[in-house]
Design an enzyme around this catalytic site. Structure first.
Site, PDB file in Angstrom:
ATOM      1  N   ARG A 172      12.351  -3.145   1.092  1.00  0.00           N
ATOM      2  CA  ARG A 172      11.982  -2.291   2.144  1.00  0.00           C
ATOM      3  C   ARG A 172      12.659  -2.441   3.577  1.00  0.00           C
ATOM      4  O   ARG A 172      12.134  -2.470   4.549  1.00  0.00           O
ATOM      5  CB  ARG A 172      10.559  -2.708   2.515  1.00  0.00           C
ATOM      6  CG  ARG A 172       9.579  -2.578   1.507  1.00  0.00           C
ATOM      7  CD  ARG A 172       9.501  -0.896   1.148  1.00  0.00           C
ATOM      8  NE  ARG A 172       8.421  -0.735   0.117  1.00  0.00           N
ATOM      9  CZ  ARG A 172       8.251  -0.877  -1.388  1.00  0.00           C
ATOM     10  NH1 ARG A 172       9.623  -1.051  -1.798  1.00  0.00           N
ATOM     11  NH2 ARG A 172       7.254  -0.557  -1.944  1.00  0.00           N
ATOM     12  N   SER A 218       1.517   1.356   1.710  1.00  0.00           N
ATOM     13  CA  SER A 218       1.300   0.011   1.906  1.00  0.00           C
ATOM     14  C   SER A 218       1.564  -0.294   3.458  1.00  0.00           C
ATOM     15  O   SER A 218       2.450   0.460   3.906  1.00  0.00           O
ATOM     16  CB  SER A 218       2.341  -0.875   0.992  1.00  0.00           C
ATOM     17  OG  SER A 218       2.172  -0.712  -0.022  1.00  0.00           O
ATOM     18  N   GLU A 253       5.200  -2.578   7.335  1.00  0.00           N
ATOM     19  CA  GLU A 253       5.989  -1.790   6.212  1.00  0.00           C
ATOM     20  C   GLU A 253       6.179  -0.519   7.292  1.00  0.00           C
ATOM     21  O   GLU A 253       7.261   0.162   7.193  1.00  0.00           O
ATOM     22  CB  GLU A 253       5.535  -1.790   5.081  1.00  0.00           C
ATOM     23  CG  GLU A 253       6.771  -1.044   4.344  1.00  0.00           C
ATOM     24  CD  GLU A 253       6.157  -0.244   3.088  1.00  0.00           C
ATOM     25  OE1 GLU A 253       5.923   1.070   3.352  1.00  0.00           O
ATOM     26  OE2 GLU A 253       6.069  -0.522   1.995  1.00  0.00           O
TER      27      GLU A 253
END
Ligand code: FAD
Ligand code: EPU
Length: 344
Positions: free
Chosen positions: A167, A243, A339
């Site tokens: 990520r 998420s 995130e």
């Protein structure tokens, strides 16, 4: 001088999947790299006065973005070359990611079928090195082109220039806000090798009654889509950005301590001495799964997904997320990192 096709006061509610009501004082559709480069060279666009927007599926607006919202709309998917094993496909930043996946599937090209149905644009895909079901973008990434918003020059980045990680990429960190990605080129396989060991893919393929020797790129994509639909809310119906936090990578001792209390706690090897612990599990164990506070809540099937019940402000979602973060920190001593890109 400002670009001539700038629009004023554009409502961004439908342009971010959280469905947060903010507006852009100034808004510009970017349809080509040369056009963007020209605006930079003429001095009307610089890193200080723009916010770059793709599909809005990984942003949380706490306020209306300041300056000009650059909506990356560059279209086009084309094959640029091939060799015995691979086909090189270039896609404009504004191409919807899943349209590119479908392009690959229709040609039986392998490599991105596990990344089916990830919302958003091709231009944003390298930003956080999108990943799902055991595959990350970097595995098929060849290069990208991006306009430097300081100089107007188009630069090419190969994989080694992007500092891809879980990520993350150089565009989310050192070069944040400096480059507008205008195209990506991927290396797709003519002889697909399937990656079906992750999660419930194999099980889902079995339920679909597909024998392993007959497996196609489309079958794997269909299985991934079925799993995703069973767990994740559809942003068209329920505001969310997938998420909210990254899965934390913790020293093995920390994971071992969790196991003493919860022998069933999931964890995945994450390099020598480290384990990745699913944030959704930690959040559920703190009692947050399916909880609602005013207009914010967590998804009842996936506690890592924070949802907007309708009418939430960005601040309301953010404050709710911070309550979750502090409760996980108190209970497990683990600090969660968002995130989602928080736009202040
Ligand atoms: P945006 O939200 O518009 O932008 C994200 C960031 O990138 C912002 O900081 C923006 O300024 C910047 N940016 C956007 N376009 C460009 C560009 N062309 N050049 C430079 N900067 C740019 N992600 C995963 O990795 N795996 C998943 O499985 C996954 N599942 C999801 C499921 C759901 C239901 C949702 C809503 C989201 C999910 N996501 C997932 C997150 C999201 O889909 C990805 O991060 C996606 O790549 C974001 O694309 P976007 O075009 O919407 O980016
Ligand atoms: N879990 C729980 N409770 C929950 C949620 C999850 O116990 O409420 C447990 C599950 O049972 C499982 C584990 O946590 O044992 C992992 O859950 P899941 O397979 O749903 O995946 P995840 O780790 O929560 C990650 C990505 C997703 C990606 C999936 C599939 C991150 C931050 N998220 O989620 O990406 O689609 O794996 O690969 O890495 C996104 O980035 O927005 C995103 C959705």
């Amino acid at each position: 001088m400002e670009p001539p096709d700038i629009k004023q006061n554009i409502d961004l509610k439908r342009l971010n999947t959280f469905g947060i009501s903010v507006s852009a004082d100034k808004y510009l559709d970017v349809n080509g790299a040369d056009e963007l480069s020209g605006y930079v060279k003429s001095g009307s666009i610089s890193p200080e006065n723009v916010f770059i927007l793709g599909g809005g599926s990984n942003v949380l607006f706490l306020n209306s973005p300041s300056g000009i919202v650059l909506k990356m709309d560059i279209q086009g998917i084309r094959q640029i070359s091939e060799n015995a094993d691979s086909v090189f496909i270039k896609a404009g930043a504004g191409v919807v990611w899943h349209d590119l996946v479908n392009y690959a599937i229709s040609r039986n090209l392998g490599g991105i079928e596990n990344l089916s149905l990830i919302p958003g644009s091709c231009g944003a895909a390298p930003m956080q090195n999108i990943g799902a079901y055991g595959v990350e973008l970097e595995q098929v990434f060849e290069e990208l082109e991006a306009v430097n918003l300081n100089t107007g020059k188009t630069d090419t980045f190969r994989s080694e220039d992007c500092d891809f990680g879980y990520r993350q990429s150089v565009f989310k960190h050192e070069l944040k806000g400096i480059y507008a990605i205008t195209s990506i080129t991927l290396r797709l396989s003519k002889k697909p090798e399937f990656n079906i060991s992750y999660g419930a893919i194999q099980e889902t393929l079995d339920e679909m009654d597909i024998p392993e020797n007959k497996l196609s790129v489309k079958d794997v994509s269909d299985a991934v889509i079925a799993i995703r639909r069973s767990k994740l809310p559809d942003p068209k119906e329920t505001g969310n950005a997938g998420s909210f936090f990254k899965n934390p990578v913790v020293p093995d001792e920390v994971y071992q301590n969790i196991l003493k209390e919860f022998p069933e706690a999931p964890g995945y090897p994450a390099g020598e001495g480290f384990t990745k612990v699913p944030a959704g599990w930690l959040i559920e164990k703190c009692g947050w799964k399916g909880k609602r506070s005013q207009n914010a809540g967590t998804w009842h099937k996936q506690a890592l997904v924070i949802i907007n019940y309708g009418g939430a402000t960005g601040r309301e979602i953010y404050d709710f997320a911070m309550e979750i973060k502090s409760s996980v920190s108190q209970r497990f001593g683990i600090s969660l990192t968002p995130e989602v890109n928080i736009i202040e």
